[in-house]
Design a protein around this motif. Sequence first.
Motif, short mmCIF file in Angstrom:
data_model
loop_
_atom_site.label_atom_id
_atom_site.label_comp_id
_atom_site.label_asym_id
_atom_site.label_seq_id
_atom_site.Cartn_x
_atom_site.Cartn_y
_atom_site.Cartn_z
N SER A 146 0.81 -1.22 0.00
CA SER A 146 0.00 0.00 0.00
C SER A 146 0.84 1.26 0.00
O SER A 146 0.30 2.37 -0.08
CB SER A 146 -0.93 0.01 1.23
OG SER A 146 -0.17 -0.07 2.43
N THR A 147 2.17 1.14 0.13
CA THR A 147 3.05 2.30 0.10
C THR A 147 4.26 1.99 -0.77
O THR A 147 4.58 0.83 -1.02
CB THR A 147 3.53 2.68 1.52
OG1 THR A 147 4.42 1.66 2.00
CG2 THR A 147 2.36 2.85 2.47
N GLU A 148 4.94 3.05 -1.20
CA GLU A 148 6.14 2.86 -2.02
C GLU A 148 7.22 2.12 -1.24
O GLU A 148 7.89 1.22 -1.76
CB GLU A 148 6.68 4.22 -2.47
CG GLU A 148 7.94 4.12 -3.33
CD GLU A 148 8.49 5.46 -3.73
OE1 GLU A 148 9.64 5.52 -4.22
OE2 GLU A 148 7.77 6.47 -3.56
N ALA A 149 7.37 2.48 0.06
CA ALA A 149 8.39 1.82 0.88
C ALA A 149 8.08 0.33 1.04
O ALA A 149 8.98 -0.51 1.00
CB ALA A 149 8.47 2.49 2.25
N ALA A 151 6.43 -1.53 -1.10
CA ALA A 151 6.69 -2.19 -2.38
C ALA A 151 8.18 -2.43 -2.57
O ALA A 151 8.60 -3.50 -3.03
CB ALA A 151 6.14 -1.33 -3.52
N ARG A 152 9.02 -1.45 -2.21
CA ARG A 152 10.46 -1.61 -2.36
C ARG A 152 10.97 -2.74 -1.45
O ARG A 152 11.81 -3.55 -1.85
CB ARG A 152 11.18 -0.31 -2.02
CG ARG A 152 10.98 0.79 -3.04
CD ARG A 152 11.75 2.04 -2.65
NE ARG A 152 11.53 3.14 -3.59
CZ ARG A 152 12.20 3.27 -4.73
NH1 ARG A 152 13.14 2.39 -5.07
NH2 ARG A 152 11.95 4.29 -5.54
N GLN A 270 0.38 7.95 5.57
CA GLN A 270 1.74 7.42 5.58
C GLN A 270 2.67 8.38 6.31
O GLN A 270 2.59 9.58 6.12
CB GLN A 270 2.27 7.25 4.15
CG GLN A 270 1.57 6.22 3.32
CD GLN A 270 2.20 6.13 1.94
OE1 GLN A 270 3.40 6.24 1.77
NE2 GLN A 270 1.36 5.95 0.93
N GLY A 273 6.66 6.16 4.99
CA GLY A 273 6.30 4.92 4.32
C GLY A 273 5.53 3.93 5.17
O GLY A 273 5.10 2.90 4.67
N GLU A 394 17.00 1.54 4.70
CA GLU A 394 16.70 1.08 3.35
C GLU A 394 16.94 -0.41 3.16
O GLU A 394 16.57 -0.98 2.16
CB GLU A 394 17.54 1.86 2.33
CG GLU A 394 17.00 3.25 2.05
CD GLU A 394 15.62 3.23 1.41
OE1 GLU A 394 15.41 2.44 0.47
OE2 GLU A 394 14.76 3.98 1.85
#
Length: 466
Positions: A146-149, A151-152, A270, A273, A394
């Motif tokens: 549901s968030t870019e973080a 997904a990464r 968010q 993230g 990260e």
Amino acid sequence: MLATDSDPIVAIATAPGRGGIGVVRVSFGRTGEAAAQALIQALCGQPLAPRHASYVPFLDGSGNALDRGIALYFPAPHSYTGEHVLELQGHGGPIVMQLLLQRCVDAGRAFDLRLAEPGEFTRRAFLNDKLDLAQAEAVADLIEASTEAAARSAGRSLEGAFSRDIHALVEDVITLRMLVEATLDFPEEEIDFLEAADARGKLAHIRERLAQVLGDARQGALLREGLSVVLAGQPNVGKSSLLNALAGAELAIVTPIAGTTRDKVSQTIQIEGIPLHVIDTAGLRETEDEVEKIGIARTWSEIERADVVLHLLDARIGSTAEDGVIAARFPSGVPVVRVLNKTDLTELAPSVARLSDANDDDVCEVRLSAKKGEGIELLREQLLRIAGWQAGAESVYLARERHLIALRAAQDHLALAAQHANQNAQALDLFAEELRLAQEQLNSITGEFTSDDLLGVIFSRFCIGK
């Protein structure tokens, strides 16, 4: 006929509804290449070059074109499932997709082609060693991110980052187990195993590395699940205003009339993230209004399920006896942030204070103005602190609750192993057993030691066609 993991299966692999492209996927299971070539001939009317896109008609039983699109054939073992796989990419209308799916089933009756169950393609990939279990779960997590973080991080798990760390830990545990077992098998050597092999040092290194992996996994679980944050307090303390300020939009009705919010209002936002599921609830007070009573009962139900409770107070008044009664009912073990709202109507400046209550628990108090948007960033920082989030992490990978349970269990077994390592030689049997149990817990994450029942639960939550 009972379904098995070797049956040929077919499903629509794209989401329901209309789209520019729709995909029907077939995995041929035990039937192999002969069945694949027969179905290709029946549907496409011509052979397909392996791993080459061919623009062909998709034929019905009479040889007429149902649609035209791209056909791809992946011979085993170089496919997603490790079996012979056919993908038909046509126009994404629901009727077209259903007609093409039914045509596949009809043409595949000779070799018992059946509709796939949820997650069955990815289950085949796991069973055929194309993915380990953590990577297979990452497929679903990547789809649902549901968030870019998120997904990464799911992508890192799918690429094998999480699995590599687990395998490295397992290898270290196995190496240590071999040394222990050798000492148990040859006691006549009279070697001081713990000193000569530096068993304590090796174990300390494993425990340290496991703690790092668990920390990354905790952050990954936050990215996947998020936090449920409930706004609670008496009427007119600014709960709806705070929801709007956190969300950056006018989601809840704000009036000076007590009891305006009768039912919960939810919004996912968010922060760094991390999904925060913020729930605005009815004001907590004694009332004779039957509708408001229902809303208050629902408020307490949400509080019982919360990961964090934001207890809102009016900064002009501070904590009252009624607020004390409310706070006393908060469930134990759930972090509570005391939020003094409406500082714009006082001389107080937005700030954060760390207090101690009668039980010596760590209590956080944030002073802010939801109406003016002053101090909102301070509240966001405290929510991240409670979540245990570390900025710039990260390297995290998406993790699930079962992963955390297994990692904590492995941590406990290694702690017991350390205790036995500090005892005499007679404790080596117990030392070896705790290492074995720790290894089993770690192996359960990647699926090298996993029950069929657990596999059924995991893959049943996938979407059909994946």
